[in-house]
Design a protein around this motif. Sequence first.
Motif, PDB file in Angstrom:
ATOM      1  N   ARG A  38       0.819  -1.192   0.000  1.00  0.00           N
ATOM      2  CA  ARG A  38       0.000   0.000   0.000  1.00  0.00           C
ATOM      3  C   ARG A  38       0.861   1.254   0.000  1.00  0.00           C
ATOM      4  O   ARG A  38       0.498   2.288  -0.585  1.00  0.00           O
ATOM      5  CB  ARG A  38      -0.892  -0.024   1.238  1.00  0.00           C
ATOM      6  CG  ARG A  38      -1.981   1.004   1.138  1.00  0.00           C
ATOM      7  CD  ARG A  38      -2.795   1.129   2.391  1.00  0.00           C
ATOM      8  NE  ARG A  38      -3.599   2.338   2.260  1.00  0.00           N
ATOM      9  CZ  ARG A  38      -4.840   2.332   1.816  1.00  0.00           C
ATOM     10  NH1 ARG A  38      -5.427   1.212   1.511  1.00  0.00           N
ATOM     11  NH2 ARG A  38      -5.491   3.477   1.677  1.00  0.00           N
ATOM     12  N   GLY A  40       2.985   4.059  -0.904  1.00  0.00           N
ATOM     13  CA  GLY A  40       3.354   4.682  -2.175  1.00  0.00           C
ATOM     14  C   GLY A  40       2.463   4.300  -3.337  1.00  0.00           C
ATOM     15  O   GLY A  40       2.751   4.594  -4.486  1.00  0.00           O
ATOM     16  N   ARG A  41       1.417   3.627  -3.035  1.00  0.00           N
ATOM     17  CA  ARG A  41       0.537   3.262  -4.132  1.00  0.00           C
ATOM     18  C   ARG A  41      -0.844   3.842  -3.814  1.00  0.00           C
ATOM     19  O   ARG A  41      -1.307   3.786  -2.677  1.00  0.00           O
ATOM     20  CB  ARG A  41       0.468   1.742  -4.235  1.00  0.00           C
ATOM     21  CG  ARG A  41      -0.747   1.226  -4.958  1.00  0.00           C
ATOM     22  CD  ARG A  41      -0.741  -0.277  -5.030  1.00  0.00           C
ATOM     23  NE  ARG A  41      -1.136  -0.945  -3.782  1.00  0.00           N
ATOM     24  CZ  ARG A  41      -2.303  -0.784  -3.188  1.00  0.00           C
ATOM     25  NH1 ARG A  41      -3.173   0.052  -3.671  1.00  0.00           N
ATOM     26  NH2 ARG A  41      -2.598  -1.450  -2.104  1.00  0.00           N
ATOM     27  N   GLY A  42      -1.486   4.397  -4.805  1.00  0.00           N
ATOM     28  CA  GLY A  42      -2.807   4.965  -4.580  1.00  0.00           C
ATOM     29  C   GLY A  42      -3.873   3.916  -4.784  1.00  0.00           C
ATOM     30  O   GLY A  42      -3.579   2.745  -5.029  1.00  0.00           O
ATOM     31  N   ASP A  43      -5.093   4.347  -4.699  1.00  0.00           N
ATOM     32  CA  ASP A  43      -6.201   3.415  -4.943  1.00  0.00           C
ATOM     33  C   ASP A  43      -6.356   3.154  -6.427  1.00  0.00           C
ATOM     34  O   ASP A  43      -6.052   4.004  -7.259  1.00  0.00           O
ATOM     35  CB  ASP A  43      -7.516   4.010  -4.420  1.00  0.00           C
ATOM     36  CG  ASP A  43      -7.503   4.061  -2.897  1.00  0.00           C
ATOM     37  OD1 ASP A  43      -7.048   3.077  -2.285  1.00  0.00           O
ATOM     38  OD2 ASP A  43      -7.919   5.107  -2.346  1.00  0.00           O
ATOM     39  N   PRO A  61      -2.372   4.718  -9.561  1.00  0.00           N
ATOM     40  CA  PRO A  61      -1.268   5.674  -9.404  1.00  0.00           C
ATOM     41  C   PRO A  61      -0.242   5.198  -8.383  1.00  0.00           C
ATOM     42  O   PRO A  61      -0.573   4.477  -7.435  1.00  0.00           O
ATOM     43  CB  PRO A  61      -1.977   6.929  -8.902  1.00  0.00           C
ATOM     44  CG  PRO A  61      -3.245   6.453  -8.264  1.00  0.00           C
ATOM     45  CD  PRO A  61      -3.546   5.060  -8.728  1.00  0.00           C
ATOM     46  N   PHE A  62       1.014   5.546  -8.595  1.00  0.00           N
ATOM     47  CA  PHE A  62       2.102   5.273  -7.656  1.00  0.00           C
ATOM     48  C   PHE A  62       2.775   6.592  -7.327  1.00  0.00           C
ATOM     49  O   PHE A  62       2.772   7.515  -8.152  1.00  0.00           O
ATOM     50  CB  PHE A  62       3.130   4.329  -8.287  1.00  0.00           C
ATOM     51  CG  PHE A  62       2.614   2.936  -8.515  1.00  0.00           C
ATOM     52  CD1 PHE A  62       2.865   1.920  -7.598  1.00  0.00           C
ATOM     53  CD2 PHE A  62       1.885   2.635  -9.668  1.00  0.00           C
ATOM     54  CE1 PHE A  62       2.390   0.632  -7.822  1.00  0.00           C
ATOM     55  CE2 PHE A  62       1.405   1.354  -9.890  1.00  0.00           C
ATOM     56  CZ  PHE A  62       1.650   0.350  -8.975  1.00  0.00           C
ATOM     57  N   PHE A  63       3.310   6.636  -6.162  1.00  0.00           N
ATOM     58  CA  PHE A  63       3.978   7.872  -5.779  1.00  0.00           C
ATOM     59  C   PHE A  63       5.248   7.546  -5.010  1.00  0.00           C
ATOM     60  O   PHE A  63       5.260   6.688  -4.133  1.00  0.00           O
ATOM     61  CB  PHE A  63       3.048   8.714  -4.905  1.00  0.00           C
ATOM     62  CG  PHE A  63       3.637  10.034  -4.528  1.00  0.00           C
ATOM     63  CD1 PHE A  63       3.721  11.065  -5.462  1.00  0.00           C
ATOM     64  CD2 PHE A  63       4.126  10.257  -3.248  1.00  0.00           C
ATOM     65  CE1 PHE A  63       4.276  12.291  -5.120  1.00  0.00           C
ATOM     66  CE2 PHE A  63       4.688  11.485  -2.900  1.00  0.00           C
ATOM     67  CZ  PHE A  63       4.755  12.507  -3.839  1.00  0.00           C
ATOM     68  N   LYS A  73       5.334  10.853  -9.569  1.00  0.00           N
ATOM     69  CA  LYS A  73       4.068  10.128  -9.592  1.00  0.00           C
ATOM     70  C   LYS A  73       4.007   9.337 -10.884  1.00  0.00           C
ATOM     71  O   LYS A  73       4.347   9.846 -11.957  1.00  0.00           O
ATOM     72  CB  LYS A  73       2.877  11.074  -9.508  1.00  0.00           C
ATOM     73  CG  LYS A  73       1.570  10.294  -9.374  1.00  0.00           C
ATOM     74  CD  LYS A  73       0.370  11.195  -9.302  1.00  0.00           C
ATOM     75  CE  LYS A  73       0.135  11.674  -7.877  1.00  0.00           C
ATOM     76  NZ  LYS A  73      -1.115  12.473  -7.799  1.00  0.00           N
TER      77      LYS A  73
ATOM     78  N   LEU B  74      -3.977  11.220  -1.663  1.00  0.00           N
ATOM     79  CA  LEU B  74      -4.661  11.021  -2.936  1.00  0.00           C
ATOM     80  C   LEU B  74      -3.637  10.477  -3.921  1.00  0.00           C
ATOM     81  O   LEU B  74      -2.543  11.042  -4.070  1.00  0.00           O
ATOM     82  CB  LEU B  74      -5.257  12.346  -3.451  1.00  0.00           C
ATOM     83  CG  LEU B  74      -6.041  12.208  -4.748  1.00  0.00           C
ATOM     84  CD1 LEU B  74      -7.316  11.397  -4.546  1.00  0.00           C
ATOM     85  CD2 LEU B  74      -6.385  13.578  -5.315  1.00  0.00           C
ATOM     86  N   GLU B  75      -3.957   9.426  -4.580  1.00  0.00           N
ATOM     87  CA  GLU B  75      -3.049   8.781  -5.531  1.00  0.00           C
ATOM     88  C   GLU B  75      -1.705   8.522  -4.878  1.00  0.00           C
ATOM     89  O   GLU B  75      -0.657   8.712  -5.475  1.00  0.00           O
ATOM     90  CB  GLU B  75      -2.890   9.638  -6.793  1.00  0.00           C
ATOM     91  CG  GLU B  75      -4.222   9.875  -7.505  1.00  0.00           C
ATOM     92  CD  GLU B  75      -4.049  10.410  -8.917  1.00  0.00           C
ATOM     93  OE1 GLU B  75      -3.038  11.087  -9.182  1.00  0.00           O
ATOM     94  OE2 GLU B  75      -4.930  10.122  -9.747  1.00  0.00           O
ATOM     95  N   GLY B  76      -1.752   8.098  -3.641  1.00  0.00           N
ATOM     96  CA  GLY B  76      -0.531   7.707  -2.954  1.00  0.00           C
ATOM     97  C   GLY B  76       0.282   8.875  -2.423  1.00  0.00           C
ATOM     98  O   GLY B  76       1.335   8.686  -1.836  1.00  0.00           O
ATOM     99  N   GLU B  77      -0.195  10.074  -2.657  1.00  0.00           N
ATOM    100  CA  GLU B  77       0.569  11.254  -2.286  1.00  0.00           C
ATOM    101  C   GLU B  77      -0.204  12.060  -1.244  1.00  0.00           C
ATOM    102  O   GLU B  77      -1.433  12.128  -1.304  1.00  0.00           O
ATOM    103  CB  GLU B  77       0.778  12.097  -3.549  1.00  0.00           C
ATOM    104  CG  GLU B  77       1.587  13.348  -3.323  1.00  0.00           C
ATOM    105  CD  GLU B  77       1.685  14.198  -4.594  1.00  0.00           C
ATOM    106  OE1 GLU B  77       1.000  13.868  -5.590  1.00  0.00           O
ATOM    107  OE2 GLU B  77       2.434  15.187  -4.559  1.00  0.00           O
ATOM    108  N   ARG B 106     -11.706  11.115   2.154  1.00  0.00           N
ATOM    109  CA  ARG B 106     -10.959  10.355   1.152  1.00  0.00           C
ATOM    110  C   ARG B 106     -11.925   9.738   0.124  1.00  0.00           C
ATOM    111  O   ARG B 106     -11.701   9.804  -1.075  1.00  0.00           O
ATOM    112  CB  ARG B 106     -10.133   9.263   1.834  1.00  0.00           C
ATOM    113  CG  ARG B 106      -8.921   8.815   1.012  1.00  0.00           C
ATOM    114  CD  ARG B 106      -8.241   7.627   1.668  1.00  0.00           C
ATOM    115  NE  ARG B 106      -9.163   6.511   1.861  1.00  0.00           N
ATOM    116  CZ  ARG B 106      -9.521   5.671   0.866  1.00  0.00           C
ATOM    117  NH1 ARG B 106      -9.029   5.826  -0.332  1.00  0.00           N
ATOM    118  NH2 ARG B 106     -10.367   4.690   1.114  1.00  0.00           N
TER     119      ARG B 106
END
Lengths: 218, 433
Positions: A38, A40-43, A61-63, A73, B74-77, B106
């Motif tokens: 989870r 660094g990774r978004g939904d 998305p990954f961050f 990103k 949001l989007e992992g950030e 969220r």
Amino acid sequence: MIEYDEFDKRMVLKLVYYGPALSGKTTNLLQLHDLLAREGRGDLMVLDTADDRTLFFDLLPFFLVAPSGLKIKIKVYTVPGQVRHDATRKAVLQRADGVAFIADSQLTQSCNNVESFENLEKNLAFVGLDAGTIPLVIQFNKRDLPDILPEAEIRQTWSPTGIPIRMASALNGIGVIDTFATLAGIAYDHLDLRYRLNVDHGLDRSEFLRKLTASTED
Amino acid sequence: MQDKDVKRSADYVVGQEKRLAEIITQMDILPLVKPVLQAGADSVRITDERENTIWSSGAGAVEDSIEISMPLYLEGEVVGLLHVTAPFTQESRLRRLAELLLESLRIILVNNLKMMLTSEVHTTVISQSYDELLEINRRLSVSERRYRDLAENLEIKVAERTEELKRAHSRLLQQEKMASIGQLAAGVAHEINNPLGFISSNLQTMGKYVARFIAMLEFYRTALADRVDNVELVESARRKWQELKIDMVRIDAVDLVSQSLEGAERVKKIVSNLKGFSHVEDVEQFPADLNSEIDKTLTVLSHEISDDTEIIRNYEPLPDFLCNPALLCQVFLNLILNALQLHKKGLRLEITTLSDGKNILLTFADNGPGIPENIRNRVFEPFYTTKDVGSGTGMGLTVAYDIVTGYGGTIDVNCPEGGGSTFSIVLPIIRGK
Ligand SMILES: Nc1nc2c(ncn2[C@@H]2O[C@H](COP(=O)(O)OP(=O)(O)OP(=O)(O)O)[C@@H](O)[C@H]2O)c(=O)[nH]1
Ligand SMILES: [Mg+2]
């Protein structure tokens, strides 16, 4: 690249899962979502579907942040494979930094694979990307099914092109991370040449991949 | 297309980043925050990742209060922070409330983003499809115009070709007809020539013999006149002479022979005209005197020309015209026949020829009924005929037209007020190959 803000130290990349209808693009993303940590990774965002067929796109998305503070990103998209959604495919393909082409290994799907690949080449040209140089991985999915193209044959066909080929059974989570990591790796190489991720930002290839593909089991 | 793309991609790219404030609105936040405040929180504040306040509610920090801050992902950030202040005593309850609020935010965030993305991509796709449709439409209308032009031209071309083919066909028919007539005429002429040769040479011999008979008779008469000794014989010879009208016969016989010779001579001329008219032997062009060609044609047609028809020849000497005379004879034949057939009684056909050194001008003016204005320009069309079916092929004038234009000339018809039609032919004496 979707966005690069030097001042803000932000970089937004785009990777696209392309391929014929029902080849398993969405399944790949679902599995990535489930298999990767989870952190660094978004939904996973699944935009409207009709009978499980992608209408617009899916987005995972990954961050991550490089040691230099550069925020990266990575937005991983699937396109709708159905022929009639070509306009959406073009829109999603814009400014892509890499493409994973998900082919269906079933013998009956060979034609669809070819057509979709030609469509990819055409659309890359349409959005001003060079099909010859853009980071590209081809995944032959659904290896668990009978009546599939033999691997030897696939490799014989594709090895002269130099494009990395991966075997997968996305539904069972096999080959999914491998495909993703391969694509991310080539994309990194491309970016590193231009943005000196390693030298200027202290982010080397293995660290980049490790951050992206840390699995839940680790 | 390419330019439009660049423009469009500048407008919107799937994946463009959105700030928290763009995604979430006051309307979204308020109903979520209200219960938290009611449950005892002093204040709720939402900031973006740089701590700029986006939304805040409730009083400021109160004494003995504690601030709970939680990151909003949001989007992992991390895209923002949620700050909740609460009395010190309420901390753990409010922490759970804050967590609930965060989760709700969220969910709202993700749903809003999803809606935005959906509508954005939808719009892009629609507008792109629209642009593509416009482009397709533009291309279609271009190609449609091209096809329409082509189709229109095609019609004209087909009409022209059809016309040409019709003409070629009629010309062929006419030429074949003329050729067979010519061959027939030449054959007949040949057959006639031999006996005609006997006839005229025999007649000539006959003339000489007649002269000898006459000379012999004269000799007897003179010799007998001196015979005074036999008056009776002289007298009976004189009576016989008178009885047989030898004086008259003597003159007439000479005349008869010379007239017959003349007649034979005329037959010979007709036959040679017939041969000349058909020109079966010439395919080459050679200089011809058109006046004499018209005459030949008239000779051939003489049996068609009734007694009450008046033919007036206003010929001026013409320079030689390089042509296949057989073809021009066809023109003359067709024009003259046309006049003869249109107007049988009391026809007056005036043929005028003249030249200005550059062109030869020929006119055939008749005093017939003329050609109605509305069909005048159609008379040169193939198979167009005003005559009763069967009496004409409707090709005579077409053939004339083709031959004349083939020599770079023009043929026109005029119908003066007083009636009749005048066909005028202009033929350039010097023409490009
Ligand atoms: N047997 C088998 N089935 C698979 C595999 N991967 C995907 N599928 C199935 O194939 C079907 C289509 O998969 P999706 O991932 O929705 O395909 P897609 O490429 O996203 O299709 P579109 O959205 O229409 O372009 C689903 O029923 C999946 O369960 C695989 O590796 N093996
Ligand atoms: Mg899909």
